[in-house]
Design an enzyme around this catalytic site. Structure first.
Site, short mmCIF file in Angstrom:
data_model
loop_
_atom_site.label_atom_id
_atom_site.label_comp_id
_atom_site.label_asym_id
_atom_site.label_seq_id
_atom_site.Cartn_x
_atom_site.Cartn_y
_atom_site.Cartn_z
N ASN A 9 0.85 -1.19 0.00
CA ASN A 9 0.00 0.00 0.00
C ASN A 9 0.89 1.24 0.00
OD1 ASN A 9 -1.89 2.00 0.40
ND2 ASN A 9 -2.37 1.42 2.51
N TRP A 10 0.95 1.91 -1.15
CA TRP A 10 1.82 3.09 -1.26
C TRP A 10 1.24 4.32 -0.58
CZ3 TRP A 10 4.60 3.70 -6.66
CH2 TRP A 10 5.51 2.64 -6.81
N LYS A 11 -0.03 4.27 -0.22
CA LYS A 11 -0.71 5.42 0.39
C LYS A 11 -0.53 6.66 -0.50
CE LYS A 11 -0.27 3.25 4.88
NZ LYS A 11 -0.06 3.40 6.34
N HIS A 93 -9.57 0.85 5.41
CA HIS A 93 -8.29 1.06 6.07
C HIS A 93 -8.47 2.01 7.25
CE1 HIS A 93 -4.11 2.29 6.72
NE2 HIS A 93 -3.76 1.22 6.05
N GLU A 95 -6.89 4.45 8.26
CA GLU A 95 -6.72 5.87 7.94
C GLU A 95 -7.96 6.44 7.28
OE1 GLU A 95 -1.94 5.16 7.50
OE2 GLU A 95 -3.15 5.41 5.69
N GLU A 163 -4.85 -5.13 10.71
CA GLU A 163 -3.84 -4.11 10.92
C GLU A 163 -4.09 -3.39 12.25
OE1 GLU A 163 -1.87 -2.51 7.00
OE2 GLU A 163 -3.81 -1.55 7.31
N GLY A 169 2.98 2.09 10.77
CA GLY A 169 3.95 3.17 10.59
C GLY A 169 4.65 3.62 11.85
N SER A 209 3.85 -2.27 10.31
CA SER A 209 5.31 -2.26 10.50
C SER A 209 5.96 -3.59 10.11
CB SER A 209 5.67 -1.88 11.94
OG SER A 209 5.27 -0.55 12.22
N GLY A 230 3.09 -1.22 4.18
CA GLY A 230 3.07 0.20 3.86
C GLY A 230 4.40 0.68 3.33
N GLY A 231 5.14 1.41 4.18
CA GLY A 231 6.37 2.05 3.76
C GLY A 231 7.39 1.14 3.11
#
Length: 249
Positions: A9-11, A93, A95, A163, A169, A209, A230-231
């Site tokens: 997920n590049w967000k 999600h 967010e 999640e 993150g 993470s 994610g990251g």
């Protein structure tokens, strides 16, 4: 047999130039036992699909609207997502739930829209740090599962991603025992609701993470069928080792 899935997920990260990372990742991915998915920002969906035409990497969106069209400025519908060549969409999600006040009912409505467009829905659930500290994790998971996953869910149209919000993150990761407890609980709830055959076909991802140095341990859990990353999915050098660890699990 559930096929393992490594989803990135590049967000809200990346422009067209970042797609070179997908080309590099495609060189390193061996389809093997694991499927690879990247969910870039919506303006990059078509370009990503074109870049990866014929490659062993699927493309998905990060959200879609519950309606197929209409006066919803700034939104993207499931048919629009499918029209780019994408095959998955992330829904519910944390967010989106937090920053856009989306509810379980919203996630379920979007899932039905995604299915109608031929997309596979990745439905996200997870507890906050306060919920975890108050020992409410399983209650929250049960409520979100019941409200966010529509009755027509199958292994073909639905993936569920656990999640924990407090781990997204932050660099914090639940213990393996905590991950196992929640994933086993989700599987048991799915069996109760959908029956053994359907429940066994739905893939469960862990997200929060996930990194190259902890992925292998996480993937030892029986009911962890992959990860929503994610990251670490932004760079091929970081995501490729996670995919490899999943393939070898």
């Amino acid at each position: 047999m559930r096929r393992k899935l490594a989803a990135g997920n590049w967000k809200m990260n990346g422009t067209a130039g970042a797609l070179s990372e997908l080309v590099e990742l495609a060189k390193q991915v061996n389809p093997g036992d694991a499927e690879t998915l990247i969910c870039p920002p919506s303006p990059l969906l078509y370009l990503a699909c074109e870049k990866l035409r014929g490659a062993a990497i699927a493309i998905g969106a990060q959200d879609c609207h519950a309606e197929s069209s209409g006066a919803f400025t700034g939104d993207i519908s499931a048919p629009m997502v499918a029209d780019t060549g994408a095959t998955y969409v992330i829904l519910g999600h944390s967010e989106r739930r937090d920053l856009h006040a989306e509810t379980d009912a919203d996630a379920a409505a979007k899932a039905r829209a995604a299915w109608g467009a031929g997309l596979t829905a990745i439905i996200c659930i997870g507890e906050s740090g306060a919920d975890r500290e108050a020992d409410k994790t399983l209650d929250i998971i049960a409520t979100q599962l019941a409200g966010s996953v529509p009755d027509a869910a199958t292994g073909e149209n639905t993936v569920i991603a656990y999640e924990p919000i407090w781990a997204i993150g932050t660099g914090k990761t639940p213990t393996l025992d905590q991950i196992i407890e929640v994933h086993d609980f989700i599987r048991a709830r799915l069996i109760e609701r959908f029956g053994q055959q359907t429940a066994d076909a739905i893939r469960l991802l862990y997200g929060g993470s996930v990194k190259p140095d902890n992925a292998a341990e996480i993937f030892t859990a029986e009911n962890v069928d992959g990860a929503l990353v994610g990251g670490a999915s932004l760079k091929a050098a970081d995501f490729a080792p996670i995919i490899k660890a999943l393939s070898q699990a």
